[in-house]
Design a protein around this motif. Structure first.
Motif, PDB file in Angstrom:
ATOM      1  N   PHE A  31       0.836  -1.194   0.000  1.00  0.00           N
ATOM      2  CA  PHE A  31       0.000   0.000   0.000  1.00  0.00           C
ATOM      3  C   PHE A  31       0.874   1.249   0.000  1.00  0.00           C
ATOM      4  N   GLY A  32       1.908   1.162   0.764  1.00  0.00           N
ATOM      5  CA  GLY A  32       2.837   2.292   0.783  1.00  0.00           C
ATOM      6  C   GLY A  32       3.466   2.522  -0.574  1.00  0.00           C
ATOM      7  N   MET A  33       3.872   1.441  -1.203  1.00  0.00           N
ATOM      8  CA  MET A  33       4.476   1.590  -2.535  1.00  0.00           C
ATOM      9  C   MET A  33       3.477   2.175  -3.505  1.00  0.00           C
ATOM     10  N   ALA A  34       2.234   1.726  -3.373  1.00  0.00           N
ATOM     11  CA  ALA A  34       1.201   2.252  -4.257  1.00  0.00           C
ATOM     12  C   ALA A  34       1.046   3.753  -4.050  1.00  0.00           C
ATOM     13  N   LEU A  35       1.070   4.164  -2.792  1.00  0.00           N
ATOM     14  CA  LEU A  35       0.946   5.598  -2.513  1.00  0.00           C
ATOM     15  C   LEU A  35       2.101   6.365  -3.135  1.00  0.00           C
ATOM     16  N   ILE A  36       3.298   5.806  -2.984  1.00  0.00           N
ATOM     17  CA  ILE A  36       4.464   6.487  -3.551  1.00  0.00           C
ATOM     18  C   ILE A  36       4.332   6.558  -5.068  1.00  0.00           C
ATOM     19  N   TYR A  37       3.924   5.449  -5.601  1.00  0.00           N
ATOM     20  CA  TYR A  37       3.739   5.402  -7.054  1.00  0.00           C
ATOM     21  C   TYR A  37       2.672   6.399  -7.465  1.00  0.00           C
ATOM     22  N   TYR A  38       1.634   6.446  -6.690  1.00  0.00           N
ATOM     23  CA  TYR A  38       0.541   7.357  -6.981  1.00  0.00           C
ATOM     24  C   TYR A  38       1.037   8.799  -7.023  1.00  0.00           C
ATOM     25  N   THR A  39       1.890   9.144  -6.119  1.00  0.00           N
ATOM     26  CA  THR A  39       2.360  10.532  -6.065  1.00  0.00           C
ATOM     27  C   THR A  39       3.413  10.814  -7.116  1.00  0.00           C
ATOM     28  N   SER A  40       4.367   9.886  -7.228  1.00  0.00           N
ATOM     29  CA  SER A  40       5.531  10.223  -8.047  1.00  0.00           C
ATOM     30  C   SER A  40       5.391   9.745  -9.474  1.00  0.00           C
ATOM     31  N   GLY A  41       4.576   8.764  -9.674  1.00  0.00           N
ATOM     32  CA  GLY A  41       4.410   8.268 -11.020  1.00  0.00           C
ATOM     33  C   GLY A  41       5.491   7.316 -11.441  1.00  0.00           C
ATOM     34  N   SER A  42       6.249   6.849 -10.520  1.00  0.00           N
ATOM     35  CA  SER A  42       7.304   5.919 -10.905  1.00  0.00           C
ATOM     36  C   SER A  42       7.510   4.928  -9.784  1.00  0.00           C
ATOM     37  N   MET A  43       7.977   3.753 -10.179  1.00  0.00           N
ATOM     38  CA  MET A  43       8.279   2.768  -9.166  1.00  0.00           C
ATOM     39  C   MET A  43       9.781   2.519  -9.065  1.00  0.00           C
ATOM     40  N   GLU A  44      10.520   3.323  -9.773  1.00  0.00           N
ATOM     41  CA  GLU A  44      11.961   3.130  -9.778  1.00  0.00           C
ATOM     42  C   GLU A  44      12.579   4.112  -8.798  1.00  0.00           C
ATOM     43  N   PHE A  45      13.502   3.589  -7.976  1.00  0.00           N
ATOM     44  CA  PHE A  45      14.004   4.415  -6.872  1.00  0.00           C
ATOM     45  C   PHE A  45      14.582   5.743  -7.360  1.00  0.00           C
ATOM     46  N   GLY A  46      15.408   5.625  -8.384  1.00  0.00           N
ATOM     47  CA  GLY A  46      16.077   6.827  -8.887  1.00  0.00           C
ATOM     48  C   GLY A  46      15.076   7.870  -9.333  1.00  0.00           C
ATOM     49  N   ALA A  47      14.040   7.394 -10.047  1.00  0.00           N
ATOM     50  CA  ALA A  47      13.046   8.327 -10.563  1.00  0.00           C
ATOM     51  C   ALA A  47      12.273   8.971  -9.426  1.00  0.00           C
ATOM     52  N   ILE A  48      11.970   8.154  -8.409  1.00  0.00           N
ATOM     53  CA  ILE A  48      11.269   8.727  -7.257  1.00  0.00           C
ATOM     54  C   ILE A  48      12.118   9.822  -6.631  1.00  0.00           C
ATOM     55  N   GLY A  49      13.408   9.487  -6.492  1.00  0.00           N
ATOM     56  CA  GLY A  49      14.336  10.480  -5.912  1.00  0.00           C
ATOM     57  C   GLY A  49      14.351  11.744  -6.742  1.00  0.00           C
ATOM     58  N   ALA A  50      14.407  11.586  -8.066  1.00  0.00           N
ATOM     59  CA  ALA A  50      14.457  12.748  -8.940  1.00  0.00           C
ATOM     60  C   ALA A  50      13.182  13.576  -8.784  1.00  0.00           C
ATOM     61  N   TYR A  51      12.037  12.844  -8.657  1.00  0.00           N
ATOM     62  CA  TYR A  51      10.773  13.562  -8.499  1.00  0.00           C
ATOM     63  C   TYR A  51      10.774  14.358  -7.200  1.00  0.00           C
ATOM     64  N   LEU A  52      11.247  13.685  -6.156  1.00  0.00           N
ATOM     65  CA  LEU A  52      11.203  14.347  -4.857  1.00  0.00           C
ATOM     66  C   LEU A  52      12.105  15.564  -4.806  1.00  0.00           C
ATOM     67  N   SER A  53      13.250  15.444  -5.484  1.00  0.00           N
ATOM     68  CA  SER A  53      14.193  16.566  -5.379  1.00  0.00           C
ATOM     69  C   SER A  53      13.628  17.809  -6.048  1.00  0.00           C
ATOM     70  N   SER A  54      12.574  17.609  -6.872  1.00  0.00           N
ATOM     71  CA  SER A  54      11.992  18.799  -7.483  1.00  0.00           C
ATOM     72  C   SER A  54      10.983  19.463  -6.555  1.00  0.00           C
ATOM     73  N   LEU A  55      10.637  18.790  -5.477  1.00  0.00           N
ATOM     74  CA  LEU A  55       9.639  19.358  -4.569  1.00  0.00           C
ATOM     75  C   LEU A  55      10.326  20.015  -3.375  1.00  0.00           C
ATOM     76  N   PRO A  56       9.708  21.045  -2.816  1.00  0.00           N
ATOM     77  CA  PRO A  56      10.303  21.685  -1.644  1.00  0.00           C
ATOM     78  C   PRO A  56      10.223  20.793  -0.414  1.00  0.00           C
ATOM     79  N   GLU A  57       9.117  20.098  -0.247  1.00  0.00           N
ATOM     80  CA  GLU A  57       9.020  19.209   0.899  1.00  0.00           C
ATOM     81  C   GLU A  57       8.192  17.989   0.545  1.00  0.00           C
ATOM     82  N   LEU A  58       8.210  17.054   1.494  1.00  0.00           N
ATOM     83  CA  LEU A  58       7.578  15.782   1.238  1.00  0.00           C
ATOM     84  C   LEU A  58       6.061  15.944   1.234  1.00  0.00           C
ATOM     85  N   PRO A  59       5.382  15.520   0.128  1.00  0.00           N
ATOM     86  CA  PRO A  59       3.918  15.551   0.145  1.00  0.00           C
ATOM     87  C   PRO A  59       3.408  14.557   1.177  1.00  0.00           C
ATOM     88  N   ILE A  60       2.200  14.843   1.677  1.00  0.00           N
ATOM     89  CA  ILE A  60       1.733  14.055   2.803  1.00  0.00           C
ATOM     90  C   ILE A  60       1.423  12.618   2.409  1.00  0.00           C
TER      91      ILE A  60
END
Lengths: 102, 511, 479, 627
Positions: free
Chosen positions: C170-199
């Motif tokens: 479920f957690g992975m699904a949430l992450i996927y839902y937010t970031s649109g990717s299931m690959e660690f690097g891509a998630i990281g890249a997505y997050l680095s574009s945000l100022p803070e962690l979405p809830i």
């Protein structure tokens, strides 16, 4: 065609997940507990599908397939174990299976 | 090469002795005796050949060990270490000798443990790499733990646990401090190293340095021991076999004192001066507290253990007085206390072998049946109360004279400790040797081997009392170097200097 | 798929084919020795391949796997540990009446799953690895199905594992839902574009942590450990304690650094709380435990806490420390359980403290190695555990995580008690009358004995001359 | 000859060493030979060196440094000897009286199983005492100081099998150690301000370092005085000496009368420069001396035990010496020391012989009528007693005590109170002295004499008796012919007491008064114990509290018992199990409790575990959202 907002799907998945969770916690029967876990897994799978549809990717559905497979494997092993437990304890009450503690 | 030789030979000798025990126990004992004796001779040769007092470091040996961390096997010996080595090997040889008859089961393992403890202690005194120091610091505990638990008395498990956990826990704090020092120094200079000589020049912010020092102090204070952390000592000492008590009191405690001198003072001079009044206060408190407790004990070994607590207070007082007199007194105290308290434990061991109790209420009148033992007991009781002519007097007097320069009120209390020492020392004599013998059985006086041991100790304590100067000469240069404020530090922080002056000034009045 | 891609995943292939081969072999004829041989050889082959195979320092098999130094190191570690477990298993199962052969299939599959975890960089490979591991473990734990406790352990593990898997998914699904990717690097890249962690992302991370926390057995997801350790056959217990946790630690480190979790204060706080709780609870639970298996279980809880101290401290030193400690911990744990295995008899495992009474005098060598293992767990010099702990404290001090370092020190002190208690019991004078339970030929124990000896030597070697291992880890970890 | 100086203390040490090492194996006849022989040779060498010293020009000293004892950062006391006139007097008394007592002991202790041990300790004592008086620095002096303390301890507790002997020995050691501690602190102070502990340097530099009456020097003087009162059994540390009589009589004679207890006098005389710079402290010395001499004298009046009378008398006589020191009558103090050494050693030895003759009977009221059975002892004891009571003209004690009386009256630092105290003291002295004589030697015989002493006991007694009479004539007051050999001998070292101007003419009155009082005292004693023996019992019964109070030495023991001993023992016993251990044990208990608490959560119930995970998840989410 009006699309259902992705959040709705997510909420649905969450509700499903919570239902599974609560039933898992209140059930003593191991079979029911297994079923509850399956519900939770499926809730997660649903969430994946919702997420995949949000990004218009197939990945979510792929994941769901994997989850299904895994759940099947799990249930098979689980049922076998439950049989064994029943064999030994003559019950499927999970609280009875508490020989090890401390 | 002789420096690693000391350690390796002890370790090797231990293994050899263990192996030999399969064949012959006598051989085992001889092997371990020979190993320690050879080491003693080696150390004596080094002492003999030391090129005058002018050169500080007599021998130095260094090979890399874990280069990734800047850790090397760096051993070096100066006068201070050398004296400690001599003491280690001397008491080590005696420890082997007193175990000759006392230990009858698992002799091989016993000698293995004994020699490994000595190896660890030797390492502590030689290591000039902080990691290595810590390594040996911990290494010496395990065989000691086994010595206590396997060959100890009735309550040895409790004692061994207490000993082990106290010393280990405090040691870990030191590890943290060592690492802190390592990184602080590394971040500053870019040279990540555990080498003592490099770290001596580290320039640490005062706040950080205080914490680091407390980390070191924790380990040394527990080992010394300083009063609130002393409770492991009476248990460990009273439960250990005789050689174990001897090594604990004679050597292990000295590693704490050595650490204070070798690390706390030179590495954290300014901070040490800040806490000096507190340190002296608890040192002095320990003197009195240990003495009072010693008085009420009925277990002879426990009694002697509390006298150790009392005597170690002088070390705290001396080290934190920051002058040569006191520091030299501390060095003497390390040596003489090792001998005299060790001897008292040996006496307790001898008595235990004869009457199978350590309870002094069941003793008395031994002077009649064992005059030799009585004479030795007298000598060491007198040493313990600081009778001039015996080594302890020189030590305590120097410490007090030195401490007087730094603080008056603490010195006065510490001097009162001498009275307290008289009270408990005479109580030992009274209870053990005076009076009439409780049991009708005639006790045999010391055997030749036991006499030899006691004579060696008696002669050395008298020799130290009458001719302490060779020892003092040997430790003179190291002590001076340790106390000397390096030029860089003098200019480094003016405000700190002023603070020191004000502290000393405070002690200068009559209070 | 390029040739290099194929070459890279050969280690996984070897394991897979070994499993299949064993299946066939069982179909032809049940022979414990042969199966055991196949397992050992395939693991060996795998290790050798990993060691000698040349290739680029880092190679990704898009999108699922990454073969970098860290991955290879952990993969290698897992394989070696699996090999060691295999070595210990033979004598243990040879004594039992159950059919022994399938165990090896499960063992290899579980190793495969753990190995997959170590090199995965994608939720799918993560999930697959995790589940292969888990499902194999269910059966392995309950393998001695006639033993009540074995079954109980199995079902507990199953339900809880599935439960936590659900959380993780479920957690992975949430992450996927937010970031649109299931690959660690891509998630990281997505997050680095945000100022803070979405809830939602935060919730996703939290759920993933639940899943990972369960596998690692950190507080408060630790409760299964003791029961499962106790219920499982000893080799399996050692497997759970090492391989399964090692793979997840590798995964955690990779995931966390890829998504750059260090910059999120909340994550750091969460981990800090969990780690401190793990150290404390683990140690206190072990304090007066009389069952050695359970004791080691609780101790593993605190040890995972120690490892995570280095993990939280981060930096290259933290990563090194984690790797080093894993090695030390694996050697020690496999060694300890190996000794328990070695001492177990046909009917029951050697698990109660009383079983160890006077061991020093009955079996001095075994007792000596067990002492070495325990001292290593306690972090006493001359053992690998000491260098490991040193490494962790170094990382902690470097990372300025003083609270954790102090807690670690405190806990090490608490931990000392129960480790040396076992040693003390082994030193005790009289032992229970030794019924000499070994009904098998002594030669069978030779393998176990040999493995334990090798592990002990390795323990001491790494403890005394850690230079080589540190060098290896550094060379593999530095890009 | 002078470089043989080191032999004087070395010989007794060597004798002691031989006896300790080989004593039990030596044939019994060699034991006293070694014991007395070593001291005898020392005495002989002392004589030789003394001759040389006297014939050489006055003011010269003999120095001999054996080796550098300690040398640390300027603190460099050597093992060095320093012989000047003051030390010469002391070593003379120590070696000669010591030798005589050794000879006496050869017979006195012959039946004792610890024969060799006795001589070993006695030799050790003589050696230490010699070091004390020969030391050229304070630390070495301290060495001897503690050394004699040890020997005193060992010899008081010589008959160690009796519990009370051991206690008396311990008491002596501990109480003197209290004083020693003060002295040690004084030493620290001296070193800190002067940078040296060498006695000559201190003497030379003191006046340039301190001004008269400065706080520091007064403190130092008082601290040194602390050491002195401990060793010399003066107020407030006097209570150990009467108990110390538990030791054999020769020990009481040598250590607790002739030599060791006068170490305090020596110390003050030796550091007289310091005391002169600190008039307050010096005054305190005098006050202590005066009070002590009275208190001890009154106590002596009531004692039953022959040796305890002598012990209190010793305290009292040393009080005289302190009084002399307090008024700056340095050489008089030393003179009285010497004379006292002779007659008090004589009295103790004679008392010992009496006690031995009567089967270890100490109680004087059980003695009596011995003058016929033990004539030698009777006569020598009588001479000693006369000297102690300072019967005029014929006894040495008269001359030495008269000098103190006179200077207390006439000296610049003297005053009427000092004088009165000394005068009353003299009267009491005469009473208790002759009380002793009459009770012991006159009246009817109450205990059978079982052992008549032989020549080894008689000869030392006779020699000492001669000295107790004749030695006084080296110092004869103005009014009787003016002879000042002794004062002159010491004068380069110890300043001559200044006499208040215009007072010389009263000297004969003082003497007459003193002589009258001593004769009167003796007469009073005769009346009470010779003529009407029942009278003193009536008095005793009339005021039992006072009698008891005096008998118990003004109840100082009870005082110290309540203020120091009991609290210490209580504190010690109450904390026997070390309270500090309590928190650590509590920690263990708490850890065990936490363990049980946590173990409770490991209930083995699956759902419980699941709840744990859920709680964890909630915790994580809450933390994640909150932070």
């Amino acid at each position: 065609m009006t699309t259902i907002p992705a959040e709705y799907g997510l909420v649905l998945a969450t509700v499903l997940f919570m239902l599974g969770l609560i039933s898992l916690l209140i059930r003593r029967n191991i079979v029911f507990m297994l079923i509850s876990v399956e519900i939770m897994l499926n809730a997660a799978g649903l969430a994946f599908i919702v997420a995949g549809s949000r990004w218009s990717q197939a990945d979510g559905q792929v994941m769901f397939l994997f989850i299904l497979t895994m759940a099947a494997a799990e249930v098979s092993v689980g049922l076998a174990l439950i049989l064994q437990i029943y064999h030994q304890l003559k019950t499927v009450n999970s609280d009875e299976a508490s020989k090890m503690k401390g | 090469m002789i420096l690693p030789g000391f350690i390796v030979s002890l370790m090797g000798g231990g293994i050899l002795a263990w192996i030999a025990s399969q064949k012959s126990l006598v051989l085992t004992r001889w092997i371990s005796l020979l190993t320690v004796t050879v080491n003693l001779l080696g150390a004596l040769v080094v002492w003999w050949q030391q090129p005058g007092v002018s050169s500080l470091w007599l021998l130095d040996y260094s090979i890399p060990w874990i280069p990734q961390f800047g850790i090397s096997v760096h051993l070096a010996v100066d006068g201070l270490s050398l004296l400690m080595l001599l003491l280690t090997f001397f008491l080590g040889a005696i420890a082997v000798l007193i175990s000759w008859k006392e230990i009858q089961n698992r002799v091989g393992l016993y000698h293995f443990c004994l020699l490994w403890v000595l190896a660890g202690i030797t390492g502590v005194f030689l290591a000039m790499d902080l990691f290595l120091f810590f390594f040996f610091w911990e290494v010496m505990l395990i065989p000691m733990f086994f010595l206590i638990i396997i060959w100890g008395h009735e309550n040895s498990r409790y004692a061994a646990f207490k000993f082990f956990i106290f010393t280990q826990a405090s040691g870990l704090l030191m590890l943290v401090a060592i690492l802190g020092l390592y990184f602080v120094n590394g971040n500053q200079t870019g040279n990540y190293t555990f080498d003592y000589f490099h770290l001596l020049e580290a320039n640490i912010a005062p706040g950080v340095a205080m914490w680091l020092m407390l980390g070191f102090l924790a380990a040394f204070a527990v080992k010394l021991p300083v009063v609130p952390f002393h409770t492991w000592l009476p248990d460990a000492h009273s439960q250990a076999p005789t050689a174990g008590s001897l090594i604990l009191a004679g050597l292990l405690l000295k590693t704490g004192a050595y650490g204070l001198l070798r690390f706390i003072v030179p590495l954290f001079r300014d901070q040490a001066m800040v806490i000096a009044p507190w340190a002296m206060a608890i040192g002095v408190f320990g003197i009195i507290y240990g003495a009072i407790l010693a008085f009420s004990q009925t277990d002879l070994k426990r009694l002697v253990a509390y006298t150790s607590v009392s005597h170690m207070g002088f070390i705290m007082l001396g080290v934190f007085s920051f002058n040569e007199l006191a520091a030299q007194g501390v060095v003497m105290q390390m040596i003489t206390h090792g001998i005299s308290t060790g001897a008292l434990f040996i006496l307790a061991g001898f008595i235990y072998e004869r009457i199978h109790t350590r309870d002094i209420t069941r003793m008395g009148g031994f002077w009649k049946s064992m005059p030799f033992l009585g004479a030795c007991g007298l000598v060491f009781a007198m040493a313990s109360l600081g009778l001039p002519g015996l080594g302890n007097f020189v030590a305590e007097f120097l410490t007090l004279v030195g401490a007087w320069q730094a603080t008056h009120k603490f010195t006065i209390i510490a001097t009162l400790g001498l009275v307290a020492a008289t009270i408990y020392s005479l109580r030992i004599l009274q209870k053990v040797f005076y009076g009439t013998q409780a049991s009708a059985t005639m006790l045999v006086d010391l055997s030749i081997r036991e006499r030899f041991i006691m004579m060696a100790l008696v002669v050395s304590i008298i020799w130290l009392g009458l001719f302490p100067q060779p020892i003092l000469n040997t430790s003179k240069q190291p002590v001076k170097t340790i106390l000397e404020v390096p030029d860089t530090a003098r200019t480094k922080d003016k405000s700190m200097q002023i603070e020191i002056v004000s502290i000393q000034g405070k002690g200068g009045r009559y209070e | 798929m390029s040739k290099q891609d194929l070459l890279s995943i050969v280690p996984l292939f070897i394991l897979t084919s070994a499993a299949i081969l064993i299946l066939f072999s069982i179909a032809v004829k049940r022979n414990h020795k042969v199966i055991y041989g196949i397992t050992t050889l395939s693991l060996l082959a795998d290790i050798i391949f990993l060691a000698v195979a040349e290739g680029p320092a880092t190679w990704t098999v898009e999108p699922l796997f990454i073969f970098d130094g860290f991955g290879k190191f952990n993969l290698g570690l897992i394989l070696v540990t699996a090999l060691a477990v295999t070595m210990l298993s033979y004598a243990y199962f040879e004594q039992r009446e159950e059919r022994k052969e399938e165990y090896y299939i499960l063992l290899i599959l579980a190793t495969l799953g753990a190995g997959t975890l170590a090199i995965s960089k994608h939720f799918i490979s993560l999930f697959l690895g995790l589940e292969i591991l888990s499902v194999s473990l269910y059966s392995m734990i309950a393998y001695l199905r006639k033993r009540e406790r074995s079954d109980e352990g199995g079902i507990k593990y199953l339900i809880i594992a599935a439960f936590s898997s659900a959380f993780m998914l479920f957690g992975m699904a949430l992450i996927y839902y937010t970031s649109g990717s299931m690959e660690f690097g891509a998630i990281g890249a997505y997050l680095s574009s945000l100022p803070e962690l979405p809830i939602i992302m935060m919730a996703g991370f939290g759920f993933v942590v639940v899943g990972i926390g369960f596998k690692l057995g950190i507080v408060p997801f630790h409760m299964w450990t003791a029961d499962v350790y106790e219920g499982a056959p000893l080799p399996v217990t050692s497997f759970i304690a090492t391989v399964s946790k090692g793979g997840v630690v590798a995964l955690l480190v990779r995931f966390y650094s890829q998504v750059n979790g260090y910059q999120y204060n909340s994550l750091v706080v969460i981990f800090t709380v969990l780690v401190i709780a793990s150290m404390l609870v683990g140690n206190f639970l072990a304090l007066r435990q009389h069952n050695v298996k359970r004791l080691l279980a609780y101790s593993s809880i605190s040890h995972l806490g120690y490892i995570l101290v280095a993990f939280i401290a981060g930096g290259s030193l933290g990563k090194e420390a984690v790797s080093f400690y894993l090695v030390a911990y694996f050697i020690t744990t496999v060694g300890s359980f190996g000794i328990l295995t070695y001492l177990s008899d046909k009917d029951r495992d050697a698990e109660w403290l009383d079983d160890f009474k006077g061991l020093f005098w009955k079996r001095p060598w075994t007792a000596t190695s067990f002492s070495a293992m325990l001292l290593s767990l306690a972090g006493i010099p001359l053992t690998a555990g000491f260098v490991g702990k040193f490494y962790i404290v170094a990382a902690g001090v470097k990372g300025n995580t003083w609270l954790l370092v102090i807690m670690l020190v405190l806990n090490s002190a608490i931990g000392l008690f129960y480790y040396i208690r076992i040693i003390a019991i082994m030193c005790e004078k009289q032992g229970a009358t030794d019924a000499n339970p070994s009904t098998l030929r002594p030669s069978i124990y030779l393998i176990s004995g040999f493995s334990v000896a090798v592990l002990t030597v390795a323990l001491l070697w790494v403890g005394t001359f850690p230079e080589g291992l540190i060098g290896l880890i550094r060379s593999l970890l530095s890009p | 000859m002078s470089n043989l100086l080191w032999l004087i203390p070395a010989l007794p040490f060597a004798g002691s060493l031989i006896l300790i090492v080989a004593g039990s194996k030596l044939p019994k006849k060699y034991v006293p030979l070694i014991g007395s022989g070593s001291v005898g040779v020392s005495a002989f060498i002392t004589l030789l060196i003394g001759m040389e010293f006297i014939t050489s020009e006055s003011g010269s000293v003999i120095k001999q440094v054996l080796w550098q004892w300690i040398d640390v950062a300027g603190f460099s006391p050597a093992f060095g000897f320093h012989l000047d006139s003051l030390s010469l007097v002391f070593i003379f008394v120590i070696t000669f009286v010591g030798f005589l007592i050794h000879v006496y002991s050869a017979e006195f202790m012959a039946e004792d199983e610890g024969y060799a041990r006795f001589f070993a300790f006695l030799n050790l004592f003589v050696g230490s005492m010699l070091i004390l008086v020969l030391a050229d620095n304070l630390l070495l002096l301290y060495f001897g100081w503690e050394g004699v303390g040890l020997c005193s301890y060992l010899l008081i507790g010589f008959w160690y099998q009796e519990e009370k002997n051991g206690s008396a020995a311990r008491k002596a050691f501990i109480i003197t150690r209290v004083g020693d501690t003060a002295m040690a602190i004084g030493l620290f102070m001296i070193f800190k301000t002067m940078g040296t502990v060498n006695l000559v340097d201190i003497q030379g530099q003191a006046t340039s370092v301190w001004t008269v009456g400065s706080y520091e020097v007064t403190l130092i003087a008082l601290l040194l005085l602390g050491g002195a009162v401990g060793k010399s059994a003066q107020l407030p540390l006097q209570s150990w000496l009467p108990d110390a009589m538990a030791g054999p009589s020769p020990v009481s004679a040598l250590i607790h009368a002739a030599t060791m207890v006068t170490a305090g006098v020596y110390l003050i005389a030796r550091t007289h420069v310091v005391f002169e710079l600190a008039p307050t402290a010096q005054f305190v010395v005098g006050v202590l001396g005066a009070v002590t001499l009275l208190m001890a004298g009154f106590s002596a009046l009531t004692q039953y035990d022959l040796k305890r009378v002598l012990a209190y008398s010793t305290i009292s006589q040393i009080g005289y010496m302190f009084l002399a020191l307090g008024i700056g009558a340095w050489s008089s103090a030393i003179f009285h020391f010497m004379i006292h050494a002779f007659f008090k050693a004589l009295l103790f030895l004679a008392a010992g012989a009496v006690i031995m003759a009567l089967h270890h009977e100490h109680d004087m009221f059980k003695m009596g009528g011995l003058r016929k059975k033990l004539p030698v002892i009777y006569w020598t004891f009588l001479i000693g007693a006369a000297s102690l009571a300072a019967l005029p003209l014929i006894t040495a004690g008269f001359y030495s005590k008269d000098q103190i009386l006179w200077l207390a009256w006439a000296g610049e630092k003297g005053n009427t109170w000092f004088f009165l105290a000394a005068l009353v003291g003299a009267f009491i002295t005469a009473i208790y002295t002759f009380r002793m004589v009459f009770l012991t030697f006159f009246g009817e015989e109450k205990t059978q004499v079982s052992h008549v002493p032989g020549s080894l006991i008689n000869i030392p007694l006779i020699v000492l008796a001669v000295l107790s009479t004749g030695a006084g004539f080296i110092e004869v007051p103005h009014s009787l012919g003016h002879l000042q050999w002794f004062t002159d001998f010491l004068s380069p070292l110890l300043p001559i007491t200044i006499i208040r101007p215009g007072i010389e003419s009263t000297e004969w009155m003082i003497q007459l008064l003193a002589a009258g009082l001593s004769i009167g005292g003796a007469g009073l004693a005769y009346y009470f114990y010779g003529v009407r023996p029942s009278l003193h019992i009536q008095i005793k019964n009339a005021i039992p509290q006072v009698h008891n109070f005096l008998l118990k030495g003004w109840r100082f023991d009870s005082l110290y018992d309540w203020t120091f001993v009991k609290p210490f023992v209580y504190l010690s016993n109450v904390n026997k199990n070390d309270l500090v251990d309590w928190p650590f044990n509590a920690l263990v208990t708490v850890a065990g409790f936490i363990h049980r608490l946590f173990a409770f959560t490991q209930s083995g119930i699956l759902r419980w575990y699941l709840i744990g995970i859920v709680v964890g998840a909630i915790l994580i989410l809450t933390l994640g959202i909150l932070i």
